[in-house]
Write a protein that holds these residues in place. Structure first.
Motif, PDB file in Angstrom:
ATOM      1  N   PRO A 101       3.369  34.366   5.405  1.00  0.00           N
ATOM      2  CA  PRO A 101       2.461  35.408   5.892  1.00  0.00           C
ATOM      3  C   PRO A 101       1.484  34.931   6.962  1.00  0.00           C
ATOM      4  O   PRO A 101       1.219  35.662   7.915  1.00  0.00           O
ATOM      5  N   LEU A 102       0.961  33.694   6.813  1.00  0.00           N
ATOM      6  CA  LEU A 102      -0.022  33.219   7.789  1.00  0.00           C
ATOM      7  C   LEU A 102       0.626  32.972   9.146  1.00  0.00           C
ATOM      8  O   LEU A 102       0.057  33.333  10.176  1.00  0.00           O
ATOM      9  N   VAL A 103       1.812  32.381   9.147  1.00  0.00           N
ATOM     10  CA  VAL A 103       2.502  32.137  10.413  1.00  0.00           C
ATOM     11  C   VAL A 103       2.733  33.471  11.127  1.00  0.00           C
ATOM     12  O   VAL A 103       2.478  33.617  12.327  1.00  0.00           O
ATOM     13  N   VAL A 104       3.195  34.457  10.364  1.00  0.00           N
ATOM     14  CA  VAL A 104       3.479  35.770  10.954  1.00  0.00           C
ATOM     15  C   VAL A 104       2.205  36.452  11.448  1.00  0.00           C
ATOM     16  O   VAL A 104       2.171  36.984  12.565  1.00  0.00           O
ATOM     17  N   SER A 105       1.139  36.436  10.634  1.00  0.00           N
ATOM     18  CA  SER A 105      -0.100  37.106  11.096  1.00  0.00           C
ATOM     19  C   SER A 105      -0.695  36.390  12.285  1.00  0.00           C
ATOM     20  O   SER A 105      -1.292  37.011  13.163  1.00  0.00           O
ATOM     21  N   CYS A 106      -0.516  35.091  12.347  1.00  0.00           N
ATOM     22  CA  CYS A 106      -0.993  34.300  13.487  1.00  0.00           C
ATOM     23  C   CYS A 106      -0.316  34.811  14.763  1.00  0.00           C
ATOM     24  O   CYS A 106      -0.980  35.136  15.747  1.00  0.00           O
ATOM     25  N   ILE A 107       1.008  34.917  14.721  1.00  0.00           N
ATOM     26  CA  ILE A 107       1.765  35.369  15.897  1.00  0.00           C
ATOM     27  C   ILE A 107       1.400  36.802  16.259  1.00  0.00           C
ATOM     28  O   ILE A 107       1.144  37.124  17.423  1.00  0.00           O
ATOM     29  N   THR A 108       1.370  37.662  15.250  1.00  0.00           N
ATOM     30  CA  THR A 108       1.081  39.079  15.483  1.00  0.00           C
ATOM     31  C   THR A 108      -0.270  39.266  16.156  1.00  0.00           C
ATOM     32  O   THR A 108      -0.412  40.059  17.081  1.00  0.00           O
ATOM     33  N   ALA A 109      -1.272  38.499  15.701  1.00  0.00           N
ATOM     34  CA  ALA A 109      -2.607  38.618  16.295  1.00  0.00           C
ATOM     35  C   ALA A 109      -2.630  38.064  17.712  1.00  0.00           C
ATOM     36  O   ALA A 109      -3.191  38.668  18.626  1.00  0.00           O
ATOM     37  N   LEU A 110      -1.982  36.907  17.908  1.00  0.00           N
ATOM     38  CA  LEU A 110      -2.003  36.259  19.223  1.00  0.00           C
ATOM     39  C   LEU A 110      -1.337  37.108  20.291  1.00  0.00           C
ATOM     40  O   LEU A 110      -1.794  37.160  21.430  1.00  0.00           O
ATOM     41  N   ILE A 111      -0.241  37.762  19.925  1.00  0.00           N
ATOM     42  CA  ILE A 111       0.512  38.561  20.895  1.00  0.00           C
ATOM     43  C   ILE A 111      -0.340  39.685  21.481  1.00  0.00           C
ATOM     44  O   ILE A 111      -0.094  40.142  22.584  1.00  0.00           O
ATOM     45  N   GLU A 112      -1.391  40.094  20.766  1.00  0.00           N
ATOM     46  CA  GLU A 112      -2.239  41.176  21.246  1.00  0.00           C
ATOM     47  C   GLU A 112      -3.231  40.739  22.313  1.00  0.00           C
ATOM     48  O   GLU A 112      -3.811  41.559  23.003  1.00  0.00           O
ATOM     49  N   ILE A 113      -3.432  39.426  22.435  1.00  0.00           N
ATOM     50  CA  ILE A 113      -4.354  38.939  23.476  1.00  0.00           C
ATOM     51  C   ILE A 113      -3.714  39.215  24.833  1.00  0.00           C
ATOM     52  O   ILE A 113      -2.582  38.782  25.077  1.00  0.00           O
ATOM     53  N   PRO A 114      -4.395  39.922  25.737  1.00  0.00           N
ATOM     54  CA  PRO A 114      -3.791  40.325  27.017  1.00  0.00           C
ATOM     55  C   PRO A 114      -3.130  39.181  27.787  1.00  0.00           C
ATOM     56  O   PRO A 114      -1.988  39.307  28.217  1.00  0.00           O
ATOM     57  N   ALA A 115      -3.814  38.062  27.901  1.00  0.00           N
ATOM     58  CA  ALA A 115      -3.258  36.929  28.660  1.00  0.00           C
ATOM     59  C   ALA A 115      -1.957  36.436  28.041  1.00  0.00           C
ATOM     60  O   ALA A 115      -1.040  36.000  28.736  1.00  0.00           O
ATOM     61  N   LEU A 147      -6.451  25.520   7.274  1.00  0.00           N
ATOM     62  CA  LEU A 147      -7.240  25.795   8.477  1.00  0.00           C
ATOM     63  C   LEU A 147      -7.871  27.173   8.462  1.00  0.00           C
ATOM     64  O   LEU A 147      -8.904  27.405   9.080  1.00  0.00           O
ATOM     65  N   PHE A 148      -7.230  28.118   7.790  1.00  0.00           N
ATOM     66  CA  PHE A 148      -7.736  29.495   7.717  1.00  0.00           C
ATOM     67  C   PHE A 148      -7.911  29.910   6.263  1.00  0.00           C
ATOM     68  O   PHE A 148      -7.179  30.758   5.764  1.00  0.00           O
ATOM     69  N   PRO A 149      -8.897  29.332   5.563  1.00  0.00           N
ATOM     70  CA  PRO A 149      -9.036  29.646   4.140  1.00  0.00           C
ATOM     71  C   PRO A 149      -9.334  31.119   3.892  1.00  0.00           C
ATOM     72  O   PRO A 149      -9.010  31.635   2.820  1.00  0.00           O
ATOM     73  N   ASP A 150      -9.916  31.812   4.906  1.00  0.00           N
ATOM     74  CA  ASP A 150     -10.217  33.243   4.714  1.00  0.00           C
ATOM     75  C   ASP A 150      -9.198  34.139   5.398  1.00  0.00           C
ATOM     76  O   ASP A 150      -9.471  35.298   5.668  1.00  0.00           O
ATOM     77  N   GLY A 151      -8.023  33.592   5.706  1.00  0.00           N
ATOM     78  CA  GLY A 151      -6.998  34.393   6.362  1.00  0.00           C
ATOM     79  C   GLY A 151      -7.178  34.379   7.873  1.00  0.00           C
ATOM     80  O   GLY A 151      -8.160  33.866   8.399  1.00  0.00           O
ATOM     81  N   ILE A 152      -6.219  34.967   8.584  1.00  0.00           N
ATOM     82  CA  ILE A 152      -6.259  35.007  10.047  1.00  0.00           C
ATOM     83  C   ILE A 152      -7.347  35.997  10.488  1.00  0.00           C
ATOM     84  O   ILE A 152      -7.418  37.105   9.969  1.00  0.00           O
ATOM     85  N   PRO A 153      -8.195  35.610  11.441  1.00  0.00           N
ATOM     86  CA  PRO A 153      -9.261  36.525  11.890  1.00  0.00           C
ATOM     87  C   PRO A 153      -8.704  37.691  12.706  1.00  0.00           C
ATOM     88  O   PRO A 153      -7.529  37.710  13.060  1.00  0.00           O
ATOM     89  N   SER A 154      -9.602  38.644  12.988  1.00  0.00           N
ATOM     90  CA  SER A 154      -9.210  39.806  13.792  1.00  0.00           C
ATOM     91  C   SER A 154      -8.814  39.343  15.191  1.00  0.00           C
ATOM     92  O   SER A 154      -9.214  38.274  15.632  1.00  0.00           O
ATOM     93  N   VAL A 155      -8.050  40.178  15.887  1.00  0.00           N
ATOM     94  CA  VAL A 155      -7.601  39.822  17.239  1.00  0.00           C
ATOM     95  C   VAL A 155      -8.790  39.480  18.136  1.00  0.00           C
ATOM     96  O   VAL A 155      -8.778  38.493  18.873  1.00  0.00           O
ATOM     97  N   HIS A 156      -9.827  40.300  18.022  1.00  0.00           N
ATOM     98  CA  HIS A 156     -11.009  40.104  18.882  1.00  0.00           C
ATOM     99  C   HIS A 156     -11.622  38.729  18.671  1.00  0.00           C
ATOM    100  O   HIS A 156     -11.919  37.998  19.607  1.00  0.00           O
ATOM    101  N   GLU A 157     -11.769  38.352  17.388  1.00  0.00           N
ATOM    102  CA  GLU A 157     -12.341  37.040  17.062  1.00  0.00           C
ATOM    103  C   GLU A 157     -11.391  35.921  17.460  1.00  0.00           C
ATOM    104  O   GLU A 157     -11.784  34.894  17.982  1.00  0.00           O
ATOM    105  N   TYR A 158     -10.110  36.160  17.163  1.00  0.00           N
ATOM    106  CA  TYR A 158      -9.080  35.164  17.413  1.00  0.00           C
ATOM    107  C   TYR A 158      -9.048  34.786  18.893  1.00  0.00           C
ATOM    108  O   TYR A 158      -8.933  33.624  19.244  1.00  0.00           O
TER     109      TYR A 158
END
Lengths: 223, 232
Positions: B190-204, B143-154
Motif C-alpha cells: 500500500p505505501l509503495v502504491v500511495s507514494c506513486i499515486t501521490a507523486l504522479i499528481e505533482i505537475p512537474a 520513513l512514513f510512520p503516519d502514512g503518505i502525506p497529502s499531495v500538497h505536502e508531498y
C-alpha cells in the motif's frame, strides 16, 4: 554523547573502512564482533534485516547498514577531519569512485576465489579495473581525496593491506610497482599514515584466515 | 547568482536510471537540455563525458560531467537550492533514504528479470521481486510512520527515494499490461502504491511521464527480444 556501536566481523575490509572513518574523526565507539559465517546473532538480524551483513553502525539505538551509507552518516554527524571536499563537483567525484569500488571490488577479489585458467582471467579483469583506478581515479594526487585521506581512499584501503596477504597465499601479484607506479606509491602512503597504521588487522592471523577462506571458495566451486 | 548555468542530460527515455535524474531536475525546476542517446550507437560526446562506464545518465553542468544516477541527484541537491530538498537535514533520515535508494538497484534488477523470462525462471524472479518489494514496503513504513502525506505536502517534501521509486515503478500499469501480473498492488504494498499515486499528481512529475501505449510497446519489444535471444 550517545552510544556508538559498530557490529563487525574480523577482518572484513568493509568493516575496517568504517573503523578507519571513526578513528580518523576521533569518534569513540564500542566494537562488537559478529560471527558472520556460522552464527549470525539476533541483534544483527534485528539491526540489518534486509542484508543480514556487517558492518552495521548503531548510534543512539538507531542502526545504519551498508558501508557507503555509514560513511556518509559518519561524515555528516562528525564533520571534523572531513572525508569529502566542500564543493559539489569534488564530492560527486569522491562518490563516483566510491561507487566504482563497490561495483568493481568483487572483480578485484576474484583471483582469491579462483584457480587455474579462471584465476588468470580474474587477474586480468582485476588489472583492467586497476588501470582505470591508477590513471583516472588517483592520477597524480597524493591520495584519492587530494592532500588528505578521503572517502575513496577508505573504499580502496583494502588494496594497501589485504592484497599483499592474498598475493602471498595465491602467488598472484595484482599490483606490480613497475606497472602501477601511482597505486604502488599510494599504497605505501596509505598504510604508513599514522591512524591507519595502528588500525590494520594482524597479518599472520589474516594469512591463516584467508588460506581457510580460499580453500572453502575452491571447494564450493568444485561441488 | 547570475552565472552561466548550462545543464545537459544525456539519456535514453527507457532507462529508469535516467528517469531518476530527469525527475530530480524537473521537481527542482532546473532548466536543462536533454540529449537522447542511441545505446547501440553512442555519441562521441557521451563517450567523452563518461569514458569509464560509457553509460547514461550523464549530467554535464557548465562543461563538467557527473555520472551515476544517485551521485548526480546528490550533486543536483547540493548545487541548486530551489524546489524541495531531496535529502532532508537529519543525518539519520538521510541514511535511511540513501540505504533504500541504493536497495532499489536490486529491486530493479529483479524486475528486469521478470520481464526477460518465462516459466520457472520467471516464477523465481517474481518471487524475488515480491520479497524485495515487501522489504521496501517495511522500509517506507519506517520513513512514513503516519502514512503518505497529502499531495500538497508531498510536493514540498519529495525526497531522492521517492523519485527513485517513481522512476522504477511509475510504469507499473504498463508492466501489468505486458506481463499480465502485478508486481505492486494496493493490498500487498500500500505505501509503495500511495507514494506513486501521490507523486504522479505533482505537475512537474506528471509532465515527465511517458504515455502508457509507448511504454507498453517498448516493454513488449524488450521482452520479445530477450526471450528470442534466450532461446537462440
Amino acid at each position: 554523547m550517545a552510544q556508538v556501536t559498530l557490529l563487525g566481523a574480523w577482518p572484513s575490509p568493509f568493516v575496517y573502512r568504517v573503523i578507519w572513518a571513526l578513528k580518523l574523526k576521533g569518534v569513540d565507539y564500542e566494537y562488537v564482533e559478529e560471527d558472520i559465517l556460522y552464527n549470525k546473532s539476533e541483534r544483527l538480524l534485528k539491526y540489518n534485516p534486509v542484508h543480514k551483513m556487517v558492518p552495521v553502525l548503531v548510534h543512539a539505538g538507531k542502526p545504519i547498514a551498508e558501508s557507503a551509507v555509514i560513511l556518509e552518516y559518519i561524515e555528516e554527524t562528525w564533520p571534523q577531519n572531513p572525508l569529502l571536499p566542500k564543493d559539489p563537483h569534488g564530492r560527486a567525484l569522491a562518490r563516483f569512485w566510491t561507487k566504482f569500488g563497490e561495483d568493481k571490488n568483487p572483480a578485484l577479489f576474484g583471483f582469491l576465489r579462483t584457480e587455474g585458467e579462471q584465476q588468470v582471467k580474474a587477474t586480468k579483469e582485476g588489472q583492467e579495473q586497476l588501470r582505470i583506478l591508477e590513471e583516472q581515479g588517483l592520477g597524480d594526487k597524493k591520495f584519492f581525496g587530494g592532500d588528505e585521506i578521503g572517502m575513496a581512499d577508505l573504499e580502496f584501503g583494502w588494496l594497501a593491506w589485504w592484497l599483499e596477504v592474498w598475493s602471498e597465499i595465491t602467488g598472484v601479484t595484482l599490483i606490480e610497482a613497475e606497472s602501477f607506479p601511482r597505486l604502488h606509491a599510494w599504497i605505501q602512503r596509505f598504510k604508513e599514515f599514522p591512524t591507519i597504521k595502528e588500525t590494520l588487522p594482524d597479518r599472520s592471523a589474516m594469512l591463516t584466515h584467508y588460506k581457510d577462506r580460499r580453500a572453502t571458495f575452491l571447494a564450493l566451486a568444485k561441488s | 547568482m547570475a552565472e552561466q548555468n548550462k545543464v545537459i542530460l544525456y539519456g535514453t527515455w527507457t532507462s529508469p536510471y535516467v528517469k531518476r535524474v530527469e525527475l530530480a531536475l524537473k521537481v527542482k525546476g532546473i532548466r536543462y537540455e536533454y540529449v537522447e542517446e542511441d545505446l547501440r550507437n553512442k555519441s562521441p560526446l557521451l563517450l567523452t563525458f563518461n569514458p569509464i562506464h560509457k553509460k547514461v545518465p550523464v549530467l554535464v553542468h557548465n562543461g563538467k560531467a557527473i555520472v551515476e544516477s544517485l551521485v548526480i541527484i546528490e550533486y543536483i541537491d547540493e548545487t541548486w537550492k530551489t524546489g524541495p530538498q531531496l535529502l532532508p537535514e537529519d543525518p539519520y533520515k538521510r541514511s535511511q533514504i540513501r540505504f533504500w535508494a541504493s536497495y532499489m538497484q536490486q529491486v530493479s534488477e529483479a524486475m528486469v528479470l521478470v520481464i526477460k523470462t518465462i516459466g520457472e525462471a520467471q516464477e523465481k524472479a517474481i518471487k524475488e521481486v515480491s520479497e524485495k518489494v515487501k522489504l521496501l514496503e517495511a522500509g517506507l513504513k519506517g520513513l512514513f510512520p503516519d502514512g503518505i502525506p497529502s499531495v500538497h505536502e508531498y510536493s514540498k517534501n519529495v525526497t531522492l527515494l521517492d523519485l527513485v521509486i517513481l522512476a522504477h515503478f511509475g510504469g507499473y500499469e504498463a508492466q501489468e499490461e505486458v506481463l499480465g501480473l502485478k508486481l505492486i498492488d494496493s493490498e500487498k504494498t500500500p505505501l509503495v502504491v500511495s507514494c506513486i499515486t501521490a507523486l504522479i499528481e505533482i505537475p512537474a512529475v506528471k509532465e515527465s511521464l511517458n504515455p502508457l501505449e509507448k511504454v507498453v510497446a517498448f516493454l513488449k519489444f524488450f521482452r520479445e527480444n530477450a526471450l528470442k535471444s534466450a532461446t537462440a
